[in-house]
Scaffold this active site. Structure first.
Site, mmCIF file in Angstrom:
data_model
loop_
_atom_site.group_PDB
_atom_site.id
_atom_site.type_symbol
_atom_site.label_atom_id
_atom_site.label_comp_id
_atom_site.label_asym_id
_atom_site.label_seq_id
_atom_site.Cartn_x
_atom_site.Cartn_y
_atom_site.Cartn_z
ATOM 1 N N HIS A 120 0.825 -1.219 0.000
ATOM 2 C CA HIS A 120 0.000 0.000 0.000
ATOM 3 C C HIS A 120 0.857 1.267 0.000
ATOM 4 O O HIS A 120 1.575 1.528 0.959
ATOM 5 C CB HIS A 120 -0.868 -0.029 1.260
ATOM 6 C CG HIS A 120 -1.871 1.075 1.350
ATOM 7 N ND1 HIS A 120 -1.980 1.882 2.454
ATOM 8 C CD2 HIS A 120 -2.810 1.493 0.474
ATOM 9 C CE1 HIS A 120 -2.953 2.741 2.270
ATOM 10 N NE2 HIS A 120 -3.480 2.536 1.077
ATOM 11 N N HIS A 148 -1.096 10.997 -2.028
ATOM 12 C CA HIS A 148 -2.397 10.555 -1.550
ATOM 13 C C HIS A 148 -3.348 11.710 -1.275
ATOM 14 O O HIS A 148 -4.513 11.677 -1.651
ATOM 15 C CB HIS A 148 -2.228 9.719 -0.266
ATOM 16 C CG HIS A 148 -3.538 9.293 0.324
ATOM 17 N ND1 HIS A 148 -4.243 10.077 1.218
ATOM 18 C CD2 HIS A 148 -4.290 8.181 0.126
ATOM 19 C CE1 HIS A 148 -5.352 9.455 1.557
ATOM 20 N NE2 HIS A 148 -5.405 8.300 0.904
HETATM 21 O O1 G3P Z 1 -6.604 1.407 -3.045
HETATM 22 C C1 G3P Z 1 -6.807 1.029 -1.722
HETATM 23 C C2 G3P Z 1 -6.618 2.178 -0.775
HETATM 24 O O2 G3P Z 1 -5.418 2.830 -1.077
HETATM 25 C C3 G3P Z 1 -7.759 3.151 -0.840
HETATM 26 O O3 G3P Z 1 -7.694 4.127 0.133
HETATM 27 O O4 G3P Z 1 -7.181 6.336 1.045
HETATM 28 O O5 G3P Z 1 -5.443 4.557 1.107
HETATM 29 O O6 G3P Z 1 -6.052 5.612 -1.063
HETATM 30 P P1 G3P Z 1 -6.532 5.203 0.313
HETATM 31 MG MG MG Z 2 -4.846 4.442 -2.447
#
Ligand code: G3P
Ligand code: MG
Length: 249
Positions: free
Chosen positions: A10, A52
């Site tokens: 992630h 992000h």
């Molecule tokens: O793509 C999964 C996750 O990254 C979605 O939430 O806020 O971490 O981008 P966020």
């Molecule tokens: Mg994401």
């Protein structure tokens, strides 16, 4: 449909390195992750950059909305010092930098389209143009933005595109078919064994975010989940080096 690895890093290995940077992607690869997830948006001069948040404060030494800064000024910012001194000087990557790094590391990506503040249609077109130059890379798009999902399906139907959700709508099957999506990406907390089975039994690849706990990841795999997105690929890959057998339902 491309094969989605069982563990996806992630924003890179974001527990060990500053999220959405080349450093975090390299650490993810060094830990054995085959794919990273990352967030793509547009600078004020319509260049695809990875970050992000809608604003610069949390993950850089800049200020203000990302969409009001052009690429040249974004590239002067420090996107690593907030995380630790050893990452001082790390830059906000372009999508192009990222694709090149992934190519040389023989990795793939779940590319999350995050318009938050910019035009989703414009963003999709810029992403499609970048991906034209990276046809060999395994790429799975996803987005919370239905306009972006529809745009990707319309203009790049050959690129798989997941429907990204916080909760599962009651009529998810009809909406999934209408969007023409190729996977469901969902917050793991919104899943139950019953809803997971419904999705898996419908033959829909099921990707969950964000799981840093080994036992929870094992439980999700036992429900038939295809892939878990984690900040800590080193920990999850050490505990679960292969896709558990139960996931092949
Ligand atoms: O793509 C999964 C996750 O990254 C979605 O939430 O806020 O971490 O981008 P966020
Ligand atoms: Mg994401």
């Amino acid at each position: 449909m491309i094969e989605i690895p069982h563990i996806v890093a992630h924003r890179g290995a974001s527990i060990e390195a500053p999220e959405n940077t080349i450093a975090a992607f390299r650490v993810a690869g060094a830990r054995g992750a085959k794919w990273i997830e990352c967030d793509v948006t547009l600078s004020s001069d319509d260049k695809c950059v990875l970050i992000h948040d809608e604003t610069l404060e949390r993950t850089t030494n800049g200020t203000g909305p990302i969409h009001q800064s052009d690429l040249a000024s974004l590239r002067t910012l420090d996107a690593g010092g907030w995380f630790s001194d050893i990452y001082k000087g790390e830059r906000i990557p372009t999508l192009s930098d990222t694709l090149e790094t992934l190519y040389y590391m023989e990795m793939g990506a779940n590319l999350e389209i995050k318009p938050s503040g910019c035009d989703p249609v414009r963003l999709c077109h810029e992403v499609i143009a970048e991906l034209e130059r990276a046809r060999d890379l395994p790429i799975l798009i996803s987005s919370f933005d239905d306009i972006a999902v529809a745009e990707m399906r319309k203009h790049a139907p050959e690129i798989p595109c997941g429907w990204l959700l916080e909760t599962l709508p009651k009529d998810w099957k009809a909406e999934y078919a209408r969007l023409g999506a190729s996977a469901i990406h969902i917050d793991h907390a919104a899943l139950t064994p019953v809803s997971a089975a419904e999705i898996v039994d419908a033959g829909v690849p099921l990707v969950c975010y964000t799981i840093n706990d080994v036992e929870r990841a094992k439980e999700l795999f036992s429900w038939g989940v295809t892939s878990v997105i984690t900040d800590d690929p080193a920990k999850l890959l050490t505990a679960i080096p292969r896709r558990p057998f139960a996931a092949h339902r």
